[in-house]
Design an enzyme around this catalytic site. Structure first.
Site, short mmCIF file in Angstrom:
data_model
loop_
_atom_site.label_atom_id
_atom_site.label_comp_id
_atom_site.label_asym_id
_atom_site.label_seq_id
_atom_site.Cartn_x
_atom_site.Cartn_y
_atom_site.Cartn_z
N LEU A 30 2.84 -12.11 4.04
CA LEU A 30 3.69 -10.93 3.86
C LEU A 30 2.97 -9.64 4.21
O LEU A 30 3.59 -8.70 4.73
CB LEU A 30 4.19 -10.87 2.41
CG LEU A 30 5.14 -11.98 1.97
CD1 LEU A 30 5.49 -11.83 0.50
CD2 LEU A 30 6.40 -11.97 2.82
N GLN A 32 -1.26 -7.52 4.50
CA GLN A 32 -2.72 -7.50 4.39
C GLN A 32 -3.14 -6.15 3.86
O GLN A 32 -2.73 -5.11 4.40
CB GLN A 32 -3.36 -7.78 5.77
CG GLN A 32 -4.86 -7.88 5.76
CD GLN A 32 -5.36 -9.19 5.18
OE1 GLN A 32 -4.70 -10.21 5.33
NE2 GLN A 32 -6.50 -9.16 4.51
N GLY A 33 -3.95 -6.15 2.80
CA GLY A 33 -4.40 -4.91 2.19
C GLY A 33 -5.90 -4.79 2.19
O GLY A 33 -6.63 -5.63 2.73
N PHE A 35 -7.90 -4.90 -0.46
CA PHE A 35 -8.55 -5.81 -1.40
C PHE A 35 -8.15 -7.27 -1.19
O PHE A 35 -8.71 -8.15 -1.83
CB PHE A 35 -8.23 -5.40 -2.84
CG PHE A 35 -8.66 -4.01 -3.16
CD1 PHE A 35 -10.00 -3.72 -3.38
CD2 PHE A 35 -7.74 -2.98 -3.23
CE1 PHE A 35 -10.41 -2.44 -3.68
CE2 PHE A 35 -8.14 -1.69 -3.53
CZ PHE A 35 -9.48 -1.42 -3.75
N GLY A 36 -7.20 -7.57 -0.34
CA GLY A 36 -6.79 -8.95 -0.12
C GLY A 36 -5.51 -9.02 0.69
O GLY A 36 -5.10 -8.05 1.34
N VAL A 38 -1.34 -10.93 0.93
CA VAL A 38 -0.21 -11.43 0.14
C VAL A 38 0.50 -12.51 0.96
O VAL A 38 0.84 -12.28 2.13
CB VAL A 38 0.76 -10.30 -0.23
CG1 VAL A 38 1.91 -10.84 -1.06
CG2 VAL A 38 0.04 -9.20 -0.98
N ASP A 142 -0.17 5.65 -8.95
CA ASP A 142 -0.04 5.46 -7.50
C ASP A 142 1.42 5.22 -7.13
O ASP A 142 1.75 4.33 -6.34
CB ASP A 142 -0.90 4.28 -7.04
CG ASP A 142 -1.12 4.26 -5.53
OD1 ASP A 142 -0.92 5.34 -4.90
OD2 ASP A 142 -1.47 3.20 -4.98
#
EC number: 2.7.11.1
Length: 640
Positions: A30, A32-33, A35-36, A38, A142
């Protein structure tokens, strides 16, 4: 050494994948960030789509554990629900509720901006979610459209509490965190700030962005954006309602002490029209009161009821609790998507069964039996359309309108429904009918059954103009209508009974066709009888009340036995006169014709011209002498 490390990583990755794939099937990525990433996956037991956030264990992800603790304590319809936590040596798999609608940012970018009605709906849900968090001492820090998701029904799902923290009343925060365009002015100062006030500021920026499609504080550099935020100046050239501008202005107040709280926002005029209360949690009190139906279903799957209760009570967020929460979520979706009866239709159905004074077009069923016999007051206005004549009818209070007192029960008259009007007499041709019935000169009288003449309340009586009635007559004789005078002086719970013996009508069939249309319904027949033969209207004296003149409808008598159902849905035929009466009439007509031929030479003083072509004998006395004369069909004979 490097080869051994590679083998260890391969074994570790295989173990990590097995811990995840034991319960879920990975479908796609779904996002990419920093810290990881999804992943979209499907639960093998319930086939529920879930979002799995894969966070590697490292020093950079030191905020993972606080986020997990925050997610465990949150249970609200407008906040993404934590379902399952899989903790391994290298990664933490956070299984979350999947919002199929995507991010709010994608929705705004697709349409440019959102309509004010949609902004109102989504903003209210955001306020409810943020109010729930603040009541639990949790600040998000945030808030932005990227962290606001939409479910399959387009409702808000607040997510990503990676920068969130728990605070107590009066606690100040010092860490600068957030996304620059959504940061509050106090974050740029070298002192502590209130986390709740910063969330309210970010909420105002999100509302502005939804309604306009533009950020209120934008620039080409960090310093330019910072100066605009501190000054609190933003464009107001967009066409928004004054109420919406008022909400935005209050949320984007530079001084955090003057900024409203989420509880104050919920009471704003712009948010009050629908008076919707904060929605309850889907999983409220699941620890102490599990759903019995889900417990039975999980028992069929092989789960131990004691194990289920323990997992819910201790909030383990393991496979057992994840299965329960997914089944609970599916049950809530089914309840919302189940089609329920429309209140407006039910209201129309209820109103259709209640009496009303409005003129409506309705159909009387054959099974509906009228409770009271009523007169009918037709409107004077009639319309002709495509060979049909329609008349609007009003309902009069229930009164007794019967000719046989023995077979017809009495009906009490409600004082509230009675319209006080006295109809003293009616004029029919040249014959005056008084309140008491009179016999005709021929001494003929017909026995009439009890006829209930009533109209459909709130309906139109429709009769076809043509030869339909003339064809259906057959050999039946033409019978006159029966008119009664209505006196309603005694209205307070009294019963009115009147025996009426109607006279024979001298009106010709040609004159009878000039009357008004009417509807006649008998006691045993439930169908509407549309007839063409009509009667002239009443003339009234000393009328008390308003409305059109009472017009009595023509009825055709029938046997009382046939009124109990043998003629159900069919027209009534008029019985022929008794045999002796027909023989006497034939002999009388022959005698009159013989006397006419024998006495044709006598002087004629007066001739009688009957209007209905019937053989009538009229007795008169002489004007000049003591001897009377007898006239038969225009021939004068000396009296014996």
């Amino acid at each position: 050494m490097k080869r051994w490390q590679a083998c260890q990583d391969l074994r570790s990755n295989t173990f990590e994948d097995a811990a995840l794939t034991e319960h879920y099937e990975i479908l796609t990525t779904l996002g990419q960030g920093t810290f990881g990433e999804v992943k979209l996956a499907s639960h093998l037991v319930t086939q529920t789509k879930v979002a799995i956030k894969i966070l590697p264990k490292s020093r950079k992800n030191s905020l993972v554990q606080p986020e997990i603790e925050i997610m465990k304590s949150l249970d609200h319809p407008h906040i993404i629900k934590l379902l399952h936590i899989i903790d391994t040596t290298r990664n933490i798999f956070i299984v979350l509720e999947h919002a199929v609608g995507g991010e709010l940012m994608s929705r705004i970018e697709e349409f440019g901006y959102l309509a004010e009605v949609e902004c109102h709906r989504l903003f209210k849900q955001l306020v409810y979610a943020l109010q729930y968090c603040h009541e639990k001492g949790i600040v998000h820090r945030d808030l932005k459209p990227e962290n606001i998701l939409l479910d399959h029904r387009g409702n808000v799902k607040l997510t990503d509490f990676g920068l969130g923290t728990k605070i107590i009343m009066g606690q100040k925060l010092v860490t600068f965190c957030g996304t620059l365009p959504y940061c509050a002015p106090e974050l740029f100062e070298d002192r502590g700030y209130d986390g709740r006030a910063t969330d309210v500021w970010s909420l105002g920026v999100v509302l502005y962005f939804m309604a306009t499609g533009c950020l209120p504080f934008n620039g080409y550099s960090y310093e330019a954006i910072k100066q605009k935020i501190i000054a609190g100046k933003y464009p107001r050239s967009f066409s928004l309602s004054p109420e919406l501008w008022e909400v935005i202005a209050k949320l984007l107040t530079v001084n955090p002490g003057e900024r409203p709280t989420v509880h104050d926002i919920a009471r704003f005029k712009w948010l009050k029209p629908d008076n919707e209360a904060s929605p309850a949690s889907l999983g409220e009190n699941i620890e102490s009161h599990p759903d019995p139906s889900i417990m039975v279903l999980m028992g069929v799957m092989g789960y131990n009821p004691g194990e289920i209760r323990e997992s819910l009570r201790e909030k383990k967020f393991d496979q057992v609790m994840a299965t329960y929460l997914m089944l609970k979520q599916q049950s809530a979706w089914e309840n919302k998507t189940t089609k329920k009866p429309d209140p407006r239709l039910c209201d129309r159905m209820l109103r259709s069964t209640e009496p009303t004074i409005k003129n409506q077009t309705s159909v009387r069923r054959a099974s509906s039996v009228p409770t009271h016999s009523t007169f009918s007051l037709p409107n004077e206005s009639e319309s002709l359309e495509k060979g049909k004549r329609t008349t609007m009818s009003h309902s009069m209070p229930p009164t007794r309108n019967c000719f046989n007192e023995e077979t017809t029960p009495l009906h009490s008259i409600c004082p509230q429904l009675v319209q006080k009007a006295h109809y003293r007499r009616s004029i029919w041709g040249e014959t005056e009918i008084s309140d008491t019935s009179e016999e005709s000169s021929t001494g003929e009288s017909l026995e009439h059954p009890s006829l209930k003449i009533h109209t459909l309340q709130t309906s139109m009586g429709v009769s076809k103009a043509g030869s339909t009635y003339s064809k259906s007559k057959g050999s039946s004789q033409c019978v006159s209508s029966h008119h009664t005078s209505v006196e309603e002086d005694q209205c307070e719970g009294t019963n009115i009974s009147r025996e009426i013996n109607p006279p024979l009508s001298p009106v010709s069939p040609q004159e009878n066709l000039m009357g008004q249309l009417h509807i006649v319904t008998t006691a045993g027949s439930m169908d509407i009888m549309n007839t063409q033969v009509t009667s002239p209207p009443f003339s009234r004296k000393e009328a008390k009340g308003e409305g059109p003149a009472l017009q009595q409808r023509e009825s055709r008598p029938s046997s009382p036995n046939t009124l109990q159902g043998h003629l159900h849905g069919r027209r009534q035929t008029v019985p022929q006169a008794p045999f002796q009466r027909r023989v006497w009439r034939t002999l009388r007509n022959g005698l009159i014709r013989g006397l006419r031929t024998l006495c044709c030479c006598l002087p004629i003083e007066r001739r009688v011209h009957p209007t209905n072509n019937r053989d009538l004998a009229v007795s008169q006395k002489s004007h000049g002498g003591s001897h009377g004369i007898r006239a038969f069909r225009g021939t004068v004979l000396p009296e014996k």
